[in-house]
Design a protein around this motif. Structure first.
Motif, PDB file in Angstrom:
ATOM      1  N   GLU A 129       0.822  -1.212   0.000  1.00 51.67           N
ATOM      2  CA  GLU A 129       0.000   0.000   0.000  1.00 51.67           C
ATOM      3  C   GLU A 129       0.856   1.263   0.000  1.00 51.67           C
ATOM      4  OE1 GLU A 129      -3.317   2.562   0.017  1.00 51.67           O
ATOM      5  OE2 GLU A 129      -2.885   0.537  -0.733  1.00 51.67           O
ATOM      6  N   PHE A 130       1.888   1.325   0.828  1.00 53.86           N
ATOM      7  CA  PHE A 130       2.686   2.551   0.848  1.00 53.86           C
ATOM      8  C   PHE A 130       3.430   2.727  -0.473  1.00 53.86           C
ATOM      9  CE2 PHE A 130       6.794   0.505   1.874  1.00 53.86           C
ATOM     10  CZ  PHE A 130       7.695   1.405   1.302  1.00 53.86           C
TER      11      PHE A 130
ATOM     12  N   ALA B  15       0.183   4.783   5.637  1.00 52.00           N
ATOM     13  CA  ALA B  15       0.781   4.538   4.324  1.00 52.00           C
ATOM     14  C   ALA B  15       1.195   5.841   3.670  1.00 52.00           C
ATOM     15  CB  ALA B  15      -0.208   3.792   3.428  1.00 52.00           C
TER      16      ALA B  15
END
Length: 274
Positions: free
Chosen positions: A11-12, A50
């Motif tokens: 996600e990040f 994130a």
């Protein structure tokens, strides 16, 4: 030990790529402040953790600058500056980079920026001092008394359309040491050494540089360097130590360049003996 969450890592990285894309396509303009983390998380359909991690990553790449208590801003310069370690010491190459008025570049740094369509800004200071021991050894001068002229420059790059009083983005710290018996009482103690810069003035004074050596390593910046270059303390800088000798074998210049690694590319080329 808690295992890394692969979904959180993915996600990040997705968020970081989205931020990069919006910078590259102009959605986020140079100098623009990014939305605060909660708003940016909503905008990118993500979460605050994130987003904050992604911002740190993109800042380390040089596309963003972070300011304590103020947020993240798109860097005013997002292209890489190439320091051509070969062409910068070739007179013909420096003279090719003339300004709009046709005037020749005042040194290699200005020539490099002009080739990119950027305007150089330079805040110099000049002083005499006792040199660091390693510099004194290289120059063959005393490390126990005032024996060098120091030319210390805080160097900026601004877009071509920037106002005259707009310094632009800090891009380099360069500290040059010249033996006092060469530079003392000469134009090398002036803030502006004229067209061609210090190299040309040394040559005119009978100290033409014929051989150079450059040593490069990466490290984290000192607090003073980080403050000037608007870096986080965990970013990286190049420390480039430049030494120049005359044909007689005397070292006449030692310059320490500090350059944000995310902003600069170092380029060299040479012929191979057959």
């Amino acid at each position: 030990m808690k295992k890394p969450d692969p979904l959180a890592n993915a996600e990040f990285r997705r968020v970081a790529q989205a931020i990069r894309g919006r910078i590259r396509d102009g959605t986020y303009q140079p100098g623009q402040r990014l939305p605060a983390a909660p708003a940016l998380a909503q905008e990118l359909d993500s979460n605050r953790s994130a987003v904050e991690r992604a911002v740190r990553v993109v800042a380390a790449e040089g596309l963003l600058t972070t300011r304590q208590g103020s947020g993240a801003y798109v860097s005013r310069i997002i292209q890489t500056i190439t320091r051509d370690g070969t062409a910068r010491y070739q007179k013909a190459k420096r003279e090719e980079a003339s300004g709009p008025d046709g005037a020749p570049a005042r040194g290699a740094f200005e020539a490099e920026l002009r080739r990119m369509g950027l305007v150089p800004r330079n805040v110099p200071s000049v002083r005499r001092e006792v040199p660091p021991s390693e510099v004194a050894e290289l120059l063959g001068v005393s490390a126990d008394e005032v024996s060098v002229v120091v030319r210390d420059r805080r160097m900026y790059a601004a877009p071509a359309e920037a106002a005259h009083n707009d310094l632009g983005t800090p891009v380099q710290i360069a500290t040059t040491y010249i033996p006092l018996d060469i530079a003392g009482g000469t134009v090398l103690e002036d803030h502006d050494t004229g067209a061609g810069g210090m190299i040309s003035r040394l040559a005119e004074m009978g100290h033409e540089q014929t051989r150079i050596s450059e040593r490069i390593r990466t490290r984290t910046p000192t607090p003073e360097e980080a403050e000037f270059l608007t870096l986080d303390l965990d970013n990286r800088v190049y420390q480039l130590t430049h030494i120049a000798w005359t044909a007689a074998g005397r070292a006449v210049e030692v310059t320490l360049h500090i350059l944000p690694a995310s902003l600069w590319e170092l380029s060299y080329s040479w012929d191979i003996d057959s």
